[in-house]
Write an enzyme that holds these catalytic residues in place. Structure first.
Site, mmCIF file in Angstrom:
data_model
loop_
_atom_site.group_PDB
_atom_site.id
_atom_site.type_symbol
_atom_site.label_atom_id
_atom_site.label_comp_id
_atom_site.label_asym_id
_atom_site.label_seq_id
_atom_site.Cartn_x
_atom_site.Cartn_y
_atom_site.Cartn_z
ATOM 1 N N GLU A 115 42.732 43.338 34.624
ATOM 2 C CA GLU A 115 43.061 42.184 33.792
ATOM 3 C C GLU A 115 44.420 42.394 33.135
ATOM 4 O OE1 GLU A 115 39.942 41.298 31.034
ATOM 5 O OE2 GLU A 115 38.476 40.881 32.601
ATOM 6 N N HIS B 69 38.469 35.693 30.810
ATOM 7 C CA HIS B 69 37.851 36.512 29.757
ATOM 8 C C HIS B 69 37.675 35.693 28.475
ATOM 9 C CE1 HIS B 69 37.215 41.005 28.708
ATOM 10 N NE2 HIS B 69 36.409 40.244 27.981
#
Length: 525
Positions: free
Chosen positions: A260, A278
């Site tokens: 990420e 997220h």
């Protein structure tokens, strides 16, 4: 007057709480690591979210820093060992965004069931493909939870409200707690075979990494839909892509990824795949909650010394700490040992003390045992929140004091109830300071528990130790210490070896295949 830096964007209520408690606070966000390093030395506390990276280099310049507070659950951006070595307490807020994350998992489940993202894109493109998007009802479907802790239990409650049947895999979930939640406790294989939808609610640890591996994904029923709002790395993303392409997996929704920010992924564009960046904790309410909680926790610590949700410090008074410190180190090592060796399907745990230990406050010792035990499955557990997490999962914790005089001047014994029966380990303090194992599953074994170790169960026979040493030596693994115990001559024997480096998986399999070996397990303390 203590001084706190808020280095990430946070709800204004956090600064208000600090100032109300008499703490000076600066809100300076967006600093580069070098810029943060240049100013961090003047602060007693650092309040962060996920953007600030509290590295060893930053901590080396934080000469006055006493506490780091993470407004949220994950602390991957904090070097906790470095903070501990410097005496900096690290706190998080593990329960501030539970409802928000659970609701996001439910939202993604609806999105998969009714193909909402694809239907939205099609309709806004000027199409009217009503017959293309044939969804499924959630009612009467089976939801499989991997992890039934705080967030998992909220998802279970919401799913039951949708008239779904809920089953769960969680080694710490007791049958009694499952009944209370209205769910069925099952094995992982059973869950994979039965679930129409699978949601994950577990931290990323060595035990949970790729828990939905290629092998386990193949065990799922055809058409299963999978949702992950917990941690990237719980699912083999390449295998998930193959399952979607083949049609075995009916849909997948990920809020978290191995890497990420996930700017690119083979999963992107795959039919039946839904993704969000997220967003599990991204609601107004959750941001306010975690900001308030982290400010209150840090203020308590800086003003009065109170400790809540610390990841590297127990809840102790100043008077108790010196006496309890060596016992807590022993207790945590015993809990870690039994957690690494007997961590599946635990029904209860007994923590017994005798001799000098029976005269002390048992709660911190019990908390240390539970922290060591549950750290196998959770990267945020600590001596403060471990008892709460154990209670939440319905783990029966029994604390017992014995006035009797035993073979040792002080003794701590940890016994866990497993499907194979009770398993017990015991330890004492050498020189009233150094933790020492003295009994392992009924076999007398004296050993220091530290660093990388090997646990070996074998048949007691001539030549075995030589073969073991030769195999390790040929692999370049040096033995530091060697501890041996056995039930009786020619019977079952146990070895605990400290080694100078972690033993790789291929070597573990090689050791397992040595004649006479029953079990080999790599341990780390």
């Amino acid at each position: 007057m203590p001084k706190v830096l808020i280095s990430d964007k946070m709800d204004p209520k956090a600064a208000e709480i600090f100032r109300a408690r008499g703490i000076e606070v600066d809100e300076i966000t967006g600093k580069t690591p070098d810029e943060l390093k240049a100013i961090i030395g003047q602060y007693d506390g650092l309040a962060i979210r996920s953007a600030t990276k509290v590295t060893k280099d930053i901590l080396s310049a934080a000469t006055n820093l006493k506490v780091v507070g993470r407004a949220g659950i994950g602390v991957d951006n904090v070097d906790i060992p470095a903070a501990s070595a410097q005496g900096v307490v690290v706190m998080n807020t593990p329960f501030g965004n539970s409802i928000t994350t659970a609701e996001h998992a439910i939202a993604l489940m609806f999105a998969l069931a009714r193909q909402l993202p694809e239907a939205d894109a099609s309709t806004q493109a000027g199409k009217w493909e009503k017959n293309r998007f044939m969804g499924v009802e959630l009612t009467s479907k089976t939801l499989g939870l991997i992890g039934a802790g705080n967030i998992g239990s909220i998802v279970a409650d919401r799913a039951r409200g949708l008239r779904m049947k809920v089953i769960a895999y969680d080694p710490f979930l007791t049958p009694e707690r499952a009944v209370e939640l209205g769910i069925e406790k099952v094995t992982l294989d059973d869950l994979l075979a039965r679930a129409d939808f699978i949601t994950l609610h577990t931290p990323l640890t060595d035990q949970t990494r790729n828990i939905l591996s290629r092998e386990n994904l193949a065990k799922t029923r055809k058409g299963v839909r999978i949702i992950n709002c917990a941690r990237g790395g719980l699912i083999d993303e390449a295998a998930l892509k193959d399952g979607l392409d083949s049609g075995h997996i009916g849909g997948a929704a990920l809020d978290v990824f191995v890497t990420e920010p996930a700017k690119e992924s083979p999963l992107f564009g795959t039919p039946g795949f839904v993704s969000t960046p997220h967003l599990g904790a991204s609601t107004t309410e959750a941001q306010v909650n975690v900001a308030i909680q982290v400010a209150e926790q840090m203020a308590d610590f800086l003003v009065s010394g109170g400790v809540t949700n610390a990841l590297n410090m127990p809840s102790l008074s100043a008077e108790e700490a010196p006496k309890l410190k060596p016992y807590m180190a022993l207790a945590e090592k015993l809990g870690s040992l039994v957690g690494q060796l007997a961590h599946d399907a635990l029904g209860g745990i007994a923590i017994e003390v005798e001799g000098a230990a029976a005269q002390l406050n048992l709660k911190p010792i019990s908390g240390a045992v539970l922290a060591g035990l549950m750290r196998v499955h959770s990267d945020t557990v600590n001596m403060v929140n471990a008892p709460f997490l154990a209670k939440e999962r319905g783990l029966d914790v029994r604390e017992v004091r014995h006035d009797r005089e035993g073979d040792y001047h002080t003794l701590v014994r940890v016994t866990v109830d497993t499907q194979e029966g009770p398993k017990s380990v015991a330890g004492t303090l050498f020189g009233n300071a150094a933790p020492r194992l003295v009994e392992l599953f009924g076999i007398k074994v004296e050993a220091d528990l530290q660093g990388d170790m090997l646990y070996v169960v074998n048949e007691d026979a001539p030549g075995f130790i030589g073969r073991l040493g030769q195999t390790l030596g040929e692999a370049g693994v040096n033995i530091g210490t060697f501890h041996l115990g056995r039930r009786n001559a020619g019977g079952e024997a146990v070895l605990l070896l400290s080694v100078d480096q972690p033993v790789p998986e291929p070597l573990l399999w090689q050791l397992c295949n040595l004649p006479g070996v029953k079990k080999v397990k790599a341990l780390r303390f």
